[in-house]
Design a protein around this motif. Structure first.
Motif, PDB file in Angstrom:
ATOM      1  N   UNK A  41      -8.354   8.074   1.821  1.00 35.80           N
ATOM      2  CA  UNK A  41      -9.212   7.498   0.786  1.00 35.80           C
ATOM      3  C   UNK A  41      -8.960   6.016   0.562  1.00 35.80           C
ATOM      4  N   UNK A  42      -7.791   5.506   1.007  1.00 37.13           N
ATOM      5  CA  UNK A  42      -7.478   4.084   0.843  1.00 37.13           C
ATOM      6  C   UNK A  42      -6.367   3.807  -0.145  1.00 37.13           C
ATOM      7  N   UNK A  43      -5.685   4.853  -0.590  1.00 39.88           N
ATOM      8  CA  UNK A  43      -4.644   4.675  -1.627  1.00 39.88           C
ATOM      9  C   UNK A  43      -3.489   3.804  -1.136  1.00 39.88           C
ATOM     10  N   UNK A  44      -2.926   4.151   0.023  1.00 36.28           N
ATOM     11  CA  UNK A  44      -1.802   3.366   0.542  1.00 36.28           C
ATOM     12  C   UNK A  44      -2.259   1.969   0.960  1.00 36.28           C
ATOM     13  N   UNK A  85       7.800   3.824  -0.281  1.00 37.03           N
ATOM     14  CA  UNK A  85       6.844   4.145   0.763  1.00 37.03           C
ATOM     15  C   UNK A  85       6.741   5.654   0.961  1.00 37.03           C
ATOM     16  N   UNK A  86       5.668   6.072   1.649  1.00 40.19           N
ATOM     17  CA  UNK A  86       5.512   7.489   1.979  1.00 40.19           C
ATOM     18  C   UNK A  86       6.699   7.982   2.794  1.00 40.19           C
ATOM     19  N   UNK A 175       5.788   0.756  -8.186  1.00 41.93           N
ATOM     20  CA  UNK A 175       4.719   1.410  -7.441  1.00 41.93           C
ATOM     21  C   UNK A 175       5.333   2.444  -6.492  1.00 41.93           C
ATOM     22  N   UNK A 176       5.033   3.705  -6.719  1.00 41.07           N
ATOM     23  CA  UNK A 176       5.645   4.802  -5.967  1.00 41.07           C
ATOM     24  C   UNK A 176       4.589   5.500  -5.119  1.00 41.07           C
ATOM     25  N   UNK A 177       4.815   5.524  -3.816  1.00 37.97           N
ATOM     26  CA  UNK A 177       3.867   6.120  -2.868  1.00 37.97           C
ATOM     27  C   UNK A 177       4.358   7.512  -2.471  1.00 37.97           C
ATOM     28  N   UNK A 207       1.410   5.301  -9.530  1.00 34.53           N
ATOM     29  CA  UNK A 207       1.860   6.443  -8.755  1.00 34.53           C
ATOM     30  C   UNK A 207       0.765   6.979  -7.845  1.00 34.53           C
ATOM     31  N   UNK A 208       1.049   7.038  -6.542  1.00 39.46           N
ATOM     32  CA  UNK A 208       0.240   7.814  -5.606  1.00 39.46           C
ATOM     33  C   UNK A 208       0.930   9.157  -5.424  1.00 39.46           C
ATOM     34  N   UNK A 209       0.188  10.231  -5.604  1.00 37.88           N
ATOM     35  CA  UNK A 209       0.811  11.542  -5.471  1.00 37.88           C
ATOM     36  C   UNK A 209      -0.249  12.619  -5.237  1.00 37.88           C
ATOM     37  N   UNK A 210       0.052  13.556  -4.321  1.00 36.82           N
ATOM     38  CA  UNK A 210      -0.874  14.654  -4.027  1.00 36.82           C
ATOM     39  C   UNK A 210      -0.578  15.909  -4.835  1.00 36.82           C
TER      40      UNK A 210
END
Length: 255
Positions: A41-44, A85-86, A175-177, A207-210
């Motif tokens: 989707x473009x998050x990272x 990072x991831x 910023x947490x991926x 926060x990016x998180x699934x």
């Protein structure tokens, strides 16, 4: 509530792929803001733009009330934005303590000559950095692993060590991926408590998180990306029932 980060109309293209298109995101101070969406989707990419890894093709940035230009990682860190990072990026052959001390050095004043000649002021600064690093390890629950090589930590502990190292840079925005990626249920619960403690102590988190239950449970607001565009933004309860978010990401069973 004042904004710490205000991003407007950010776009990024890679050849024929429009990775980000007019993306806007607002992050109020002392909150946790989630950036979610399906894979690709473009998050990272968005994280990479705001942290100086990719130049934006267009867009406006305000950080801490001033114009902000994420031209390089060093400039971004000095401004007060730290990230993870991831994929874990620790120094595996260094100790847990040394990994955190590395983060502290971006704020040190010793310089080249101080490092060579070991002035008294340099030694005092190193002692302060060590004390600060030990305190951060206690904060994230890793005090008992101070002298262990980072590569020998469990996966969940390595994730927490990355957060400690990021905090060592004295960030205004963390910023947490995908920090919960690969964690078991117990580790996720511990991470949840850590992130809530960081917010309670006045830090701001993007926060990016699934893990939907995690982001819905701790985020003050959410922005949802799909194919590089924002399709929804608002309170978690509102975003969760948004038709476009259900279609693109959550699915009917998540409501």
């Amino acid at each position: 509530m004042t904004l710490l980060l205000d991003v407007t109309d950010v776009s990024k293209r890679f050849g024929g792929v429009q990775a980000l298109e007019n993306v806007g995101l607002q992050v109020p101070r002392a909150t946790i803001v989630g950036l979610i969406g399906p894979n690709g989707a473009g998050k990272t990419t968005f994280f990479n733009v705001i942290t100086g890894l990719y130049p934006a093709d267009a867009g406006m940035f305000l950080f801490d009330g001033a114009a902000y230009s994420p031209e390089s990682v060093a400039k971004v860190t000095k401004a007060g934005l730290a990230r993870t990072f991831q994929n874990i990026r620790l120094f595996g052959e260094m100790t847990v303590l040394e990994n955190v001390m590395v983060g502290c050095h971006c704020r040190s004043k010793a310089g080249l000559w101080g490092a060579i000649f070991r002035f008294p002021s340099t030694r005092r600064e190193e002692q302060a950095i060590r004390a600060k690093s030990l305190a951060l390890l206690a904060y994230v629950g890793l005090s008992e692993f101070v002298d262990m090589h980072a590569r020998n930590l469990s996966y969940g502990h390595q994730r927490r060590l990355e957060i400690a190292r990021a905090l060592a840079t004295e960030p205004k925005l963390l910023a947490l991926d995908e920090p919960a990626a690969g964690m078991n249920a117990t580790e996720k619960l511990e991470l949840r408590e850590l992130l809530l403690r960081i917010r309670a102590d006045g830090k701001t988190i993007l926060l990016i998180e699934h893990d939907v239950s995690l982001v819905m449970g701790i985020c003050d607001s959410l922005t949802v990306l799909d194919y590089g565009k924002v399709i929804a933004s608002g309170k978690p309860a509102d975003v969760r029932t948004h038709p476009e978010v259900i279609r693109a990401y959550l699915g009917q069973g998540a409501v």
